[in-house]
Design a protein around this motif. Structure first.
Motif, short mmCIF file in Angstrom:
data_model
loop_
_atom_site.label_atom_id
_atom_site.label_comp_id
_atom_site.label_asym_id
_atom_site.label_seq_id
_atom_site.Cartn_x
_atom_site.Cartn_y
_atom_site.Cartn_z
N SER A 11 32.15 42.86 30.92
CA SER A 11 33.50 42.33 31.07
C SER A 11 34.45 42.88 30.00
CB SER A 11 33.48 40.80 31.02
OG SER A 11 32.97 40.34 29.79
N GLN A 12 33.93 43.19 28.82
CA GLN A 12 34.82 43.66 27.75
C GLN A 12 35.38 45.05 28.02
OE1 GLN A 12 31.60 42.70 27.43
NE2 GLN A 12 30.51 43.92 25.89
N GLU A 13 34.86 45.75 29.03
CA GLU A 13 35.38 47.07 29.38
C GLU A 13 36.66 46.98 30.20
OE1 GLU A 13 34.09 50.06 28.42
OE2 GLU A 13 32.71 48.90 27.17
N TYR A 14 36.99 45.82 30.71
CA TYR A 14 38.13 45.65 31.60
C TYR A 14 39.33 45.11 30.83
CZ TYR A 14 34.80 46.41 35.34
OH TYR A 14 33.84 46.97 36.16
N GLU A 15 40.47 45.75 31.06
CA GLU A 15 41.68 45.40 30.29
C GLU A 15 42.48 44.27 30.93
OE1 GLU A 15 40.53 49.61 29.98
OE2 GLU A 15 41.78 48.82 31.58
N ASP A 16 42.49 44.23 32.24
CA ASP A 16 43.37 43.29 32.94
C ASP A 16 42.57 42.40 33.87
OD1 ASP A 16 45.34 46.15 33.03
OD2 ASP A 16 45.91 44.36 31.89
N TRP A 17 42.98 41.14 33.96
CA TRP A 17 42.26 40.14 34.74
C TRP A 17 43.22 39.32 35.59
CZ3 TRP A 17 36.91 39.36 34.46
CH2 TRP A 17 36.24 40.14 33.51
N GLY A 18 42.73 38.89 36.74
CA GLY A 18 43.46 37.95 37.55
C GLY A 18 43.22 36.52 37.08
N GLN A 19 43.84 35.60 37.78
CA GLN A 19 43.76 34.18 37.37
C GLN A 19 42.53 33.48 37.93
OE1 GLN A 19 45.46 35.22 39.95
NE2 GLN A 19 44.94 33.77 41.56
N VAL A 65 34.20 30.25 39.84
CA VAL A 65 35.52 30.87 39.91
C VAL A 65 35.30 32.37 39.86
CG1 VAL A 65 37.76 31.14 38.81
CG2 VAL A 65 36.62 28.91 38.78
N TYR A 66 35.89 33.07 40.82
CA TYR A 66 35.73 34.52 40.93
C TYR A 66 36.99 35.20 40.42
CZ TYR A 66 31.40 34.12 43.52
OH TYR A 66 30.09 33.85 43.88
N TYR A 67 36.78 36.20 39.55
CA TYR A 67 37.88 36.93 38.94
C TYR A 67 37.78 38.41 39.31
CZ TYR A 67 38.11 32.86 35.83
OH TYR A 67 38.21 31.59 35.31
N CYS A 68 38.92 39.03 39.58
CA CYS A 68 38.90 40.48 39.66
C CYS A 68 39.45 41.03 38.35
CB CYS A 68 39.67 41.01 40.86
SG CYS A 68 41.45 40.88 40.78
N ALA A 69 39.05 42.24 38.04
CA ALA A 69 39.41 42.86 36.77
C ALA A 69 39.61 44.36 36.99
CB ALA A 69 38.32 42.62 35.74
N ALA A 70 40.45 44.95 36.12
CA ALA A 70 40.80 46.36 36.26
C ALA A 70 40.53 47.10 34.96
CB ALA A 70 42.28 46.49 36.63
N ASP A 71 40.01 48.30 35.11
CA ASP A 71 39.66 49.15 33.96
C ASP A 71 40.22 50.54 34.23
OD1 ASP A 71 36.49 50.37 32.57
OD2 ASP A 71 38.55 50.43 31.81
N LEU A 72 41.29 50.90 33.49
CA LEU A 72 41.94 52.18 33.69
C LEU A 72 40.99 53.33 33.41
CD1 LEU A 72 44.61 53.65 34.33
CD2 LEU A 72 45.14 53.53 31.88
N TRP A 73 40.83 54.23 34.37
CA TRP A 73 39.94 55.39 34.29
C TRP A 73 38.49 54.97 34.02
CZ3 TRP A 73 42.97 58.71 36.33
CH2 TRP A 73 44.29 58.87 35.90
N GLY A 74 38.18 53.74 34.37
CA GLY A 74 36.88 53.20 34.00
C GLY A 74 35.73 53.69 34.86
N ALA A 75 34.55 53.32 34.41
CA ALA A 75 33.31 53.74 35.06
C ALA A 75 32.68 52.62 35.88
CB ALA A 75 32.32 54.25 34.02
N ALA A 76 33.45 51.59 36.17
CA ALA A 76 32.92 50.46 36.95
C ALA A 76 31.77 49.79 36.22
CB ALA A 76 32.50 50.90 38.35
N SER A 77 32.01 49.46 34.99
CA SER A 77 30.99 48.84 34.13
C SER A 77 30.69 47.42 34.58
CB SER A 77 31.50 48.84 32.69
OG SER A 77 30.64 48.10 31.86
N SER A 78 29.51 46.96 34.20
CA SER A 78 29.13 45.56 34.41
C SER A 78 29.52 44.69 33.21
CB SER A 78 27.63 45.46 34.66
OG SER A 78 26.92 45.91 33.52
#
Length: 124
Positions: free
Chosen positions: A108-116, A93-106
């Motif tokens: 997962s805990q750096e990302y605040e929002d996730w898709g289904q 299952v592939y998920y996209c995730a968003a990190d506000l002002w983020g550095a494109a980290s590897s």
């Protein structure tokens, strides 16, 4: 908070291609670093690819480097994952995730929002 909706998953034979899309809504998309992660049955979620908000610099897991390409279209609030030369071990299952002002980290805990998530199955 940003809402994320993935699409484009499906069943494909080994060696084939798929393009995943993730449409964002709710906040200014261009301010977010975007990532793709995946989770196979019985395994932990793992990083696949990420793209920065400011420079569109991209990062990839070694397992997909040279086969997958992440890109973004800020005008369409969409991030893509082009997957070529697919292998059975890419099944997940592939998920996209968003990190506000983020550095494109590897991480997962750096990302605040996730898709289904969207299922990708690669047959041998």
């Amino acid at each position: 908070q940003v809402q994320l909706v993935e699409s484009g998953g499906g069943l494909v034979q080994a060696g084939g291609s798929l393009r995943l899309s993730c449409v964002a809504s709710g906040r200014t998309f261009s301010n977010y670093a975007m990532g793709w992660f995946r989770q196979a049955p019985g395994k932990e979620r793992e990083f696949v690819a990420a793209i920065r908000w400011s420079t569109s610099t991209t990062y990839y897991a070694d397992s997909v480097k040279g086969r997958f390409t992440i890109s973004r279209d800020n005008a369409k609030n969409t991030v893509y994952l082009q997957m070529n030369s697919l292998k059975p071990e890419d099944t997940a299952v592939y998920y996209c995730a968003a990190d506000l002002w983020g550095a494109a980290s590897s991480l997962s805990q750096e990302y605040e929002d996730w898709g289904q998530g969207t299922q990708v199955t690669v047959s041998s």
